[in-house]
Design a protein around this motif. Structure first.
Motif, PDB file in Angstrom:
ATOM      1  N   GLU A   1       8.945   2.127  12.822  1.00  0.00           N
ATOM      2  CA  GLU A   1       7.962   0.704  13.392  1.00  0.00           C
ATOM      3  C   GLU A   1       7.145   0.194  14.706  1.00  0.00           C
ATOM      4  OE1 GLU A   1       6.491  -4.015  11.046  1.00  0.00           O
ATOM      5  OE2 GLU A   1       8.709  -3.083  10.356  1.00  0.00           O
TER       6      GLU A   1
ATOM      7  N   ARG B   1       3.328   1.974  16.441  1.00  0.00           N
ATOM      8  CA  ARG B   1       2.275   0.803  17.915  1.00  0.00           C
ATOM      9  C   ARG B   1       2.716   0.954  18.332  1.00  0.00           C
ATOM     10  NH1 ARG B   1       5.425  -3.399  14.562  1.00  0.00           N
ATOM     11  NH2 ARG B   1       6.403  -4.001  16.957  1.00  0.00           N
TER      12      ARG B   1
ATOM     13  N   GLU C   1       1.498   3.091   1.383  1.00  0.00           N
ATOM     14  CA  GLU C   1       1.435   1.422   2.239  1.00  0.00           C
ATOM     15  C   GLU C   1       2.646   1.682   3.077  1.00  0.00           C
ATOM     16  OE1 GLU C   1       3.633  -2.085   0.447  1.00  0.00           O
ATOM     17  OE2 GLU C   1       1.198  -2.250  -0.684  1.00  0.00           O
TER      18      GLU C   1
ATOM     19  N   ASP D   1       5.463  -1.395   6.857  1.00  0.00           N
ATOM     20  CA  ASP D   1       4.173  -3.683   7.220  1.00  0.00           C
ATOM     21  C   ASP D   1       3.601  -4.033   5.869  1.00  0.00           C
ATOM     22  OD1 ASP D   1       2.855  -1.774   7.020  1.00  0.00           O
ATOM     23  OD2 ASP D   1       1.810  -2.900   9.476  1.00  0.00           O
ATOM     24  N   GLY D   2       3.180  -3.021   4.708  1.00  0.00           N
ATOM     25  CA  GLY D   2       2.449  -3.675   3.698  1.00  0.00           C
ATOM     26  C   GLY D   2       1.655  -2.905   3.852  1.00  0.00           C
ATOM     27  N   LYS D   3       0.845  -2.352   4.476  1.00  0.00           N
ATOM     28  CA  LYS D   3      -0.873  -1.744   5.448  1.00  0.00           C
ATOM     29  C   LYS D   3      -0.569  -0.761   4.846  1.00  0.00           C
ATOM     30  CE  LYS D   3      -1.145  -5.696   8.699  1.00  0.00           C
ATOM     31  NZ  LYS D   3      -0.564  -6.170  10.243  1.00  0.00           N
ATOM     32  N   LYS D   4      -1.520  -0.019   3.986  1.00  0.00           N
ATOM     33  CA  LYS D   4      -2.431   1.097   4.001  1.00  0.00           C
ATOM     34  C   LYS D   4      -2.139   2.039   5.365  1.00  0.00           C
ATOM     35  CE  LYS D   4      -3.549   0.999  -0.826  1.00  0.00           C
ATOM     36  NZ  LYS D   4      -3.288   2.691  -2.213  1.00  0.00           N
TER      37      LYS D   4
ATOM     38  N   SER E   1      -0.081   2.641   8.349  1.00  0.00           N
ATOM     39  CA  SER E   1      -0.316   1.933   8.857  1.00  0.00           C
ATOM     40  C   SER E   1       0.761   2.021  10.084  1.00  0.00           C
ATOM     41  CB  SER E   1       0.987   0.842   9.148  1.00  0.00           C
ATOM     42  OG  SER E   1       1.829   0.802   8.303  1.00  0.00           O
TER      43      SER E   1
ATOM     44  N   TYR F   1       6.581   4.574   7.577  1.00  0.00           N
ATOM     45  CA  TYR F   1       6.545   4.538   6.022  1.00  0.00           C
ATOM     46  C   TYR F   1       8.175   4.523   5.767  1.00  0.00           C
ATOM     47  CZ  TYR F   1       2.177   5.556   7.147  1.00  0.00           C
ATOM     48  OH  TYR F   1       0.735   5.288   7.475  1.00  0.00           O
TER      49      TYR F   1
ATOM     50  N   THR G   1       8.554  -4.085   3.513  1.00  0.00           N
ATOM     51  CA  THR G   1       8.121  -5.680   3.393  1.00  0.00           C
ATOM     52  C   THR G   1       8.604  -6.741   2.559  1.00  0.00           C
ATOM     53  OG1 THR G   1       7.408  -4.795   0.750  1.00  0.00           O
ATOM     54  CG2 THR G   1       5.402  -4.366   3.115  1.00  0.00           C
TER      55      THR G   1
ATOM     56  N   THR H   1      10.617  -8.519   6.858  1.00  0.00           N
ATOM     57  CA  THR H   1       9.815  -9.529   7.185  1.00  0.00           C
ATOM     58  C   THR H   1      10.142 -10.470   7.931  1.00  0.00           C
ATOM     59  OG1 THR H   1       8.499  -8.880   5.672  1.00  0.00           O
ATOM     60  CG2 THR H   1       7.653 -11.252   6.435  1.00  0.00           C
TER      61      THR H   1
END
Length: 183
Positions: free
Chosen positions: A38, A42, A129, A132-135, A137, A140, A153, A158
């Protein structure tokens, strides 16, 4: 390495110097891997990261990597019990190729670079998704069937995300690399 099976880690003992054990190693490796992916997604928005659980892969790891009592136990008892759940090596390879090349798992910046989106998907298959729960992102969690694993998520991940644990894990990882390099 079991993406989607994240669990509690000891944040004050990430290298397990004080709490070493097989279960702790597994939990830390799985969860820290997902947190690092994750963070890396970013930091590197042109790259997609997929942490997946391939299932029970049919290999000879217990026959070649363990002492004869463990290898025998595995060969005659455990292997017999999991025979119907094992996934052939070639199938796992096919799924890994799908994860690496499919538009289902695009990098975070894929919307600005169409060539980075991967192989086109059938209309019925959505973009995954992310952790982080966002498509779309960029990071995965995938199951053995290439479905999205729901744990990213969940409450634990979280909470880790809110408290900056992905960054802490990555900093720890870099520190460990420095120790290995002799720095």
């Amino acid at each position: 390495m079991a993406g989607g099976k994240e669990n509690t880690i000891n944040e004050d003992d990430l290298d397990l110097k004080r709490n070493y054990g097989v279960l702790a190693c597994a939990q830390h490796g799985i969860t820290m891997g997902s947190l690092a992916f994750e963070h890396l997604a970013r930091q590197n928005p042109a790259v997609a990261f997929v942490h997946n659980y391939p299932g029970y892969v049919k290999t000879n790891i217990f026959q070649s990597g363990f002492s004869w009592p463990v290898a025998s136990l595995y060969r005659y008892i455990i292997q017999t019990l999991i025979y119907f759940f094992e996934i052939p090596f070639a199938d796992v390879g096919d799924r890994q190729l799908f994860h690496a090349t499919s538009a289902r798992y695009p990098p975070l910046s894929a919307s600005s670079k169409p060539e980075a989106q991967g192989a086109p998907l059938p209309q019925a298959v959505p973009v995954a998704e992310g952790i982080d729960g966002k498509k779309g992102s960029g990071a995965y969690l995938a199951t053995k069937d290439s479905d999205v694993a729901p744990s990213g998520t969940g409450k634990l991940m979280t909470d880790y995300r809110k408290r900056g644990v992905p960054e802490k894990v990555w900093k720890h990882t870099l520190e460990m690399f420095e120790k290995v390099r002799g720095g």
